[in-house]
Write an enzyme that holds these catalytic residues in place. Structure first.
Site, short mmCIF file in Angstrom:
data_model
loop_
_atom_site.label_atom_id
_atom_site.label_comp_id
_atom_site.label_asym_id
_atom_site.label_seq_id
_atom_site.Cartn_x
_atom_site.Cartn_y
_atom_site.Cartn_z
N GLU A 141 0.82 -1.21 0.00
CA GLU A 141 0.00 0.00 0.00
C GLU A 141 0.86 1.26 0.00
OE1 GLU A 141 -4.21 -1.47 2.00
OE2 GLU A 141 -2.85 -0.27 3.22
N ALA A 250 -9.27 -6.89 9.32
CA ALA A 250 -7.86 -6.82 9.73
C ALA A 250 -7.26 -8.20 10.01
CB ALA A 250 -7.72 -5.94 10.96
N ALA A 251 -7.89 -9.25 9.51
CA ALA A 251 -7.42 -10.60 9.82
C ALA A 251 -5.99 -10.84 9.35
CB ALA A 251 -8.35 -11.62 9.18
N GLY A 252 -5.70 -10.51 8.09
CA GLY A 252 -4.36 -10.72 7.57
C GLY A 252 -3.32 -9.85 8.24
N ASP A 253 -3.69 -8.62 8.56
CA ASP A 253 -2.76 -7.70 9.21
C ASP A 253 -2.43 -8.16 10.62
OD1 ASP A 253 -2.90 -6.15 6.92
OD2 ASP A 253 -4.51 -4.90 7.72
#
Length: 307
Positions: A141, A250-253
């Site tokens: 990003e 926000a699972a992956g983060d």
């Protein structure tokens, strides 16, 4: 001793629209409610790392606007070192518009703003946080050119680099040669390698693809199936924890940040660290919001003890 983690990445203010279902092309629907919270992949990963016990510093940029002040305060409140976050006078703070349906699935539209306008100027003086750091994390990003320059500095300081190639797009080939750990999901992995992630054989081929380009450790997140890992010495699948997802934003983060707090410098405990990171992520998806839903180490350890 706590890991020292540096995160180079995005800072956004997330606005979530809660809907029963996603609209069809050309269709207008009503949102049941709207909420705003701190977010951005980089900021979320930094919060996940610090809440799991890591000493965490952030490198990034915000605009000289109310959203930028809001995000700086949010990161400070989470005990994150913000001395290397630049204030961009010409571009606004990044924002994300999130549509969340009744099943907990989301669509996300991002305005990059100061995140995408970032240049290598943001790296001025970061040697002080890289000195003694264990890990440097970055995502897609923010500009890859900045990540490449940061990863080069990291290697000069003996810091292990973790790349989360999300959202996935063409990658600067040289960046892989400075990456120690790459952590895509299955669609991102397929886009980067051209190899469809279908079974163990295809995932091992993906690992070989990255190893030939200098990346020694591959982690492929597979959603409800878990995480596949491949190192020079071993490979395997760490199953996911079965929970009912309310919001997957926000699972992956959370996974990336929590992982960085647990890994050893030599990456010898990958499998154990993945179990912890998976549990942290499973707690995140059971709560609403991105940053507010990220659990502390105490909550993750308590949840692991239940299993």
């Amino acid at each position: 001793m706590a890991n020292k983690v540096v995160v180079l990445g995005s800072i956004n203010v997330d606005t979530t629209y809660h809907v029963e279902r996603f609209p069809q092309p050309g269709e207008t629907i009503s949102a049941k409610s709207k909420s705003s919270a701190p977010g951005g992949k980089g900021a979320n990963q930094a919060v996940a790392a610090v809440r799991s016990g890591a000493q965490t510093s952030f490198v990034g940029a915000v605009g000289s606007d109310n959203e930028g002040s809001y995000m700086l305060e949010a990161l400070k409140e989470n005990n994150i070192d913000v001395h290397h976050i630049m204030v961009d006078k010409y571009h606004g703070t990044g924002t994300a518009a999130i549509t969340l349906d009744a099943n907990g699935q989301n669509d996300i539209m991002i305005y990059g703003g100061a995140n995408q306008a970032m240049t290598t100027d943001v790296l001025a003086g970061i040697e002080d946080v890289l000195d003694g750091a264990n890990f440097l994390i970055s995502q897609f990003e923010t500009p890859q050119e900045v990540t490449l320059a940061a990863f080069k500095l990291a290697k000069e300081h003996g810091v292990t680099t973790i790349l989360n190639p999300a959202p996935a797009h063409d990658i600067i080939p040289e960046l892989l040669s400075y990456t120690d750990v790459i952590a895509p999901n299955e669609s991102e992995c397929a886009l980067l390698t051209g190899i469809e992630v279908a079974d163990e054989e295809s995932m091992l081929k993906s690992a070989e693809y990255f190893q030939k380009r200098g990346v020694t450790h591959l982690l492929i997140t597979l959603g409800s199936r878990g995480v596949f890992y491949a190192t020079p010495k071993a490979h395997g699948l760490v199953p996911a924890f079965k929970v009912k997802a309310v919001d997957t934003t926000a699972a992956g983060d959370t996974f990336i940040g929590a992982l960085s707090s647990q890994l050893k410098d030599d990456l010898s405990n990958v499998a154990d660290a993945l179990v912890y990171a998976q549990r942290a992520s499973s707690l995140t998806v059971q709560q609403m919001g991105a940053m507010p839903s990220i659990p502390t180490a105490d909550k993750v350890k308590a949840a692991l003890a239940e299993n």
